[in-house]
Design a protein around this motif. Sequence first.
Motif, short mmCIF file in Angstrom:
data_model
loop_
_atom_site.label_atom_id
_atom_site.label_comp_id
_atom_site.label_asym_id
_atom_site.label_seq_id
_atom_site.Cartn_x
_atom_site.Cartn_y
_atom_site.Cartn_z
N ASP A 1 98.37 56.98 29.79
CA ASP A 1 97.68 58.46 30.11
C ASP A 1 96.97 58.50 28.75
O ASP A 1 97.24 58.62 27.89
N GLY B 1 95.67 61.29 27.84
CA GLY B 1 96.20 62.59 27.00
C GLY B 1 94.81 63.55 27.03
O GLY B 1 94.00 63.55 27.97
N ASP B 2 94.79 64.17 25.83
CA ASP B 2 93.74 64.98 25.65
C ASP B 2 92.45 64.30 24.73
O ASP B 2 91.57 65.07 24.29
N ASN C 1 91.05 56.45 26.19
CA ASN C 1 92.33 55.70 26.19
C ASN C 1 92.28 54.54 25.36
O ASN C 1 91.96 53.82 26.16
N SER D 1 104.68 60.93 31.46
CA SER D 1 104.49 62.47 31.68
C SER D 1 104.98 63.38 31.17
O SER D 1 104.39 64.36 30.55
N ARG E 1 102.89 63.75 27.68
CA ARG E 1 101.75 64.53 28.02
C ARG E 1 101.97 65.94 28.20
O ARG E 1 101.39 66.70 27.52
N ALA F 1 100.75 68.59 25.14
CA ALA F 1 99.43 69.65 25.35
C ALA F 1 99.23 70.82 24.72
O ALA F 1 100.51 71.39 24.33
N ALA G 1 97.48 66.24 23.53
CA ALA G 1 98.39 65.06 23.53
C ALA G 1 97.40 63.85 23.16
O ALA G 1 96.22 63.76 23.53
N ASN H 1 97.03 59.49 23.39
CA ASN H 1 97.22 58.72 24.43
C ASN H 1 98.79 58.41 24.58
O ASN H 1 99.39 58.14 23.52
N CYS H 2 99.13 58.09 25.69
CA CYS H 2 100.65 57.84 25.96
C CYS H 2 100.97 56.73 26.79
O CYS H 2 100.31 56.76 27.87
#
Length: 254
Positions: free
Chosen positions: A9, A11-12, A16, A229, A232, A236, A239, A241-242
């Motif tokens: 994911d 993230g923010d 990514n 998840s 993330r 938040a 966040a 990259n996960c």
Amino acid sequence: MTAPWGASDGGDRADNQDRWDAAVTKNRRAQFAIVADGMGGRPDGARCAASAVEAAASYLALAGHKRNRIAAADYAMRLPSYVQRHLAQARADGSLHPESAATFAAALVVGDIAWLITVGDCRCIVVRNGDVVEATVPHNRLATALRDGEIVPDQRDRRDLGSAVTRWITPAARLASRTTVIAVPLETNDQIAVVSDGVGEVAGPALVARMLDDLRTAGEEAAARELVSYARRTSAPVADNCTAVVLRVESVIP
């Protein structure tokens, strides 16, 4: 062997820059998981991570032909140099910026041994029945400070030191002396998570172990997605990259 699985994911972040791959080899004698994280602030981070993962996957796909521990150990030890040569070639042909860089982690299971290979702050965690068997230490200033007994007084200091990576993989330099390789004896049903720092900084080894054990019956895909998840949600609204890849040792083949 059951197939390993990964999830990612952004993230923010605007993009990514994490990349991953995982597979069981064709002869089913080995399996592997790989995560690379392009370093922010440098050009071509996502491309560097993708190139590193591509090289590592093509190399590790042949690991099942290593029939004994000595051959497998030698093969695992050579992985970082192989990846670096691939990046150097990409730099030479103009497809990768020479100042690009990525952190990197891979877990290779051959027979009854897991080889954990890391450069930077991506991490490998080996789990047995909900407990941590082995976890690699991030190559960052926080880990160095804690190792050396320095006082890290507050949470902000920990975040700042944790984001200061001290090792990375790049097309512009050799890295043989900057790599960690650990051999871990395995048992049937052991689990291994390979994660980027966006997961590893939020969910430490003990929490990862508990989550993998809780989700064992749900499978590797569900476990990888839940790790991502959780990271993330917990990080938040800032966040990173996960990425997480999970594999399970269905049976040990000496």
